[in-house]
Write an enzyme that holds these catalytic residues in place. Sequence first.
Site, PDB file in Angstrom:
ATOM      1  N   ASP A 331       0.860  -1.172   0.000  1.00 54.61           N
ATOM      2  CA  ASP A 331       0.000   0.000   0.000  1.00 54.61           C
ATOM      3  C   ASP A 331       0.901   1.228   0.000  1.00 54.61           C
ATOM      4  O   ASP A 331       1.985   1.200   0.583  1.00 54.61           O
ATOM      5  CB  ASP A 331      -0.879  -0.024   1.252  1.00 54.61           C
ATOM      6  CG  ASP A 331      -1.990   0.999   1.198  1.00 54.61           C
ATOM      7  OD1 ASP A 331      -2.649   1.085   0.156  1.00 54.61           O
ATOM      8  OD2 ASP A 331      -2.185   1.704   2.194  1.00 54.61           O
ATOM      9  N   ASP A 640      -2.242  -1.015   5.954  1.00 54.35           N
ATOM     10  CA  ASP A 640      -2.577  -0.521   7.285  1.00 54.35           C
ATOM     11  C   ASP A 640      -4.065  -0.263   7.469  1.00 54.35           C
ATOM     12  O   ASP A 640      -4.517  -0.044   8.577  1.00 54.35           O
ATOM     13  CB  ASP A 640      -1.795   0.772   7.595  1.00 54.35           C
ATOM     14  CG  ASP A 640      -1.975   1.838   6.523  1.00 54.35           C
ATOM     15  OD1 ASP A 640      -2.807   1.623   5.620  1.00 54.35           O
ATOM     16  OD2 ASP A 640      -1.290   2.869   6.589  1.00 54.35           O
ATOM     17  N   ASP A 644      -7.244  -3.226   3.465  1.00 56.86           N
ATOM     18  CA  ASP A 644      -6.146  -4.149   3.161  1.00 56.86           C
ATOM     19  C   ASP A 644      -6.351  -5.537   3.759  1.00 56.86           C
ATOM     20  O   ASP A 644      -5.681  -6.489   3.363  1.00 56.86           O
ATOM     21  CB  ASP A 644      -4.817  -3.583   3.682  1.00 56.86           C
ATOM     22  CG  ASP A 644      -4.429  -2.293   2.998  1.00 56.86           C
ATOM     23  OD1 ASP A 644      -4.640  -2.195   1.782  1.00 56.86           O
ATOM     24  OD2 ASP A 644      -3.935  -1.383   3.675  1.00 56.86           O
TER      25      ASP A 644
END
Length: 903
Positions: A331, A640, A644
């Site tokens: 990410d 985070d 996700d």
Amino acid sequence: MESLICKHWHHCPAEEVTTLLTTHPHRGLSLFEVKHRLERFGPNMVTAKKQKGPLIRFLLQFHQPLVYILLAAAFITLILQEWVDSSVIFGVVIVNAIIGFIQESKAEKAIESLKQMMTTQATVLRDGKWMQIDSTLLVPGDIVRIQSGDKVPADVRLLTCRDLQVDESALTGESVPVMKKIGTLNPDTILADRHNMAYAGTLVTYGQAQAVIVATGDKTETGRISEMIAEAADLSTPLTVKIASFSKILLIAILILAALAFGVGLWRGEGIVDMFMAAVALAVGAIPEGLPAAVTITLAIGVSRMAKRKAIIRKLPAVETLGSTTVICSDKTGTLTENQMTVRRIFAGNEYFDVQGNGYAPEGEILSGGAAVGVNMPVVLSETLLSGLLCNDSRLVESEGMWRVEGDPTEGALITAAAKAGFLHHQASEKMSRLDVIPFESERQFMATLHKTEAGNIVYLKGAIEKVLDACSESLTADGTPMALNKQDIFEKSDGLASNGLRVLALARRNVDKDKLDIDDCMSGLTFLGLQGMIDPPRTEAIAAVGVCRKAGITVKMITGDHAVTATEIALQLGIGRVYGREHEKPETLTGKQLESLSDEEMIEKAGSTSVFARVAPEQKLRLVEALQARNHVVAMTGDGVNDAPALKQANIGIAMGITGTDVSKEAADMVLTDDNFASITAAVEEGRRIFDNLVKFITWTLPTNGGEGLVILAAIMAGVALPIMPVQILWINMTTAVLLGLMLAFEPGEKDVMNYPPRKPDSPILSGILIGRILLVSFLMLAAVFSIFNWQKSMGYPLDVARTVAVNLFIMIELTYLFNCRSLTSSMFKIGLFSNPWVLVGSGLMIVLQLLFTYAPFMNKVFHSAPIGANDWFLIIVIAVAVYGIIGLEKWVRLHILKKAR
């Protein structure tokens, strides 16, 4: 029908939404209607999926081939009435099961953390009255009010809103708060762009709104993610797959050999009981009792090492998985980047200025042509910075050496940029006090403030370049002199900044003779000051970490909810997708919308070639991980946010962020980074490779012991002679050497070039052909040494218990010297350092002491049928053991120097 409508709430006009939900925007629902809907839709909370009970989960820990082998050994020793050995083996099995059970139980907390995330207080309209209630009591059709600082209590369609901005980074990955509006949108608008919706668990950062609830509990986007977590399969790690496969082969081989030995003995006319005991001895000798414990303990030592390097392991096998990772899907926001907006470039007075430093810390200089501007700052630059500083409702706060913004991240970046030039917010506000403000609204696309100065009142304005330039009639030269405005040139400069992934704000001013600010004052007659281009910059350490991954043959891919241009620029700066010789080419990028149109086959192909995936929805992240796994990649996924979690669970190893990560992502992950630092992944990969190497070293060391013992027993049966070692002595050899010798390999510091070669292929066997050859060589050397010495001593008239004691000591001393061979699979122990692993020396010393007790202590002689031996016997044992060390050392040297050159 309901599910069909729920997909298109953003496409329906606000009045139609309230009609479909049978509610009233000014009265809300009646209390009776709320009661009925609560019964129908249930409480506004994520319901936990039914999990396996604790007893079943505990029993499943025994459902592994290696544990079957271990249990077989335990039952055999029980039949032999060797209570101590049986207890030890049962103890190892139970400890293994408890560790696995505790690790897996933690995963159940993922759904619980989703519940906590959803639970909050909400302001709701019922029977025409506003009231505060627990958000779990909300139902579809409820009218709610949300404002700055609130957590959105459920999925809502906005009815009215004023300057509403929502931080959706935990759900979509968007790094800045999203401006909301109430207009209808196209049916195919992706979740991240649905500006007339707000979603459960996201945070309101600015403004206020009234909205109607369209989904609660499991039907919310957060609830759907909870279902995706439950649906995503837990994949075995490469190590557990290979150990299981190896164990099955070993189990079959042992059973066949034991049955063969039993049959051959009977054919030779031996007694059934004697042959049964001989077959048992063969099985016990061939079973590597210490292997499951060694795997667990080696991984546990790895967990301890990784914790010191800022990586907390939640599932033991994940330690090794990092070592075989071929792709890291990361990410962007807060993982590869600072998650702090930073002004990078300023355009003012027809000149560009570069701004140093990252994040909200007011550290760094403003450069012109590579030199700091210092005190001789151009007037137009100081005005551009002051405009951004004063036309601002946010503030920076320092806590424990960390700077953070209270308010909008974009405004925080403007305050920091001004501070780097020496302009402090409180000083500027005192000197130029604010008289009035026109707050930012999405329709206007600008914010304006009126300030009192010694030279008269002045308006400062910031906003979208189109709106600001429309209101400007002139610009400034570097020294502050008015000049003609070249709008076309400024638009081109803005496009140039935007093409580098920068978010651009335009700034302007106007002198006025009034104490109140009207919209009309901001619509014309302004002086254009400059542009400030900002970005959420890449972490410095992440750039180095990506470089190390590239050197180690690991591909890094960025998966983000942010815009494609920004994501591509950040990826370029990080070196993601970099090709040797074409370092300045931008990496290949795909958007979520483009991914939607791809078939599964196209997705699998594009997953391999594309480096950046932008504007991606949670389901697409999951699909991307699956596509990479379809290409036989071992996938690590970092993240985070709530969004996700499904991909973290599906990935071979999920890596969550410890500081900024949501509880959901942490609980779904295999590993949590305590410092949110991408560079810690590099350290974890290195540790993972080292641990796998150490496990291979242990297996290469332990199997010749089992092979040698099995071959000796088999040879004795075939030759029709007494067994050189008894079952109880075999157990002594296997258990003591595994603990005192083999486990010491877990503390090996590892080879220095561990990050200089590509990852192991996921389908490659644990042992290479070279190592299998070495295992067979040592096994036959043990067979030759033990069997020949035993029979020679028997022919010389040695008592049976003395000859067997020599055989046991010979086995153990060969294992001891071979242990030093196994400290490196390619180099000599002198090259890696004799004292680089002191535990090997400690273990060897303790093993020698135990063997002296085994040989000379009367109680040990009685339990293990051993007997004292003479100095000549020890001399013979040591010479043979050193000879075996020399033969293996020579084989390594020949392979490294002669065969390598020949290739």
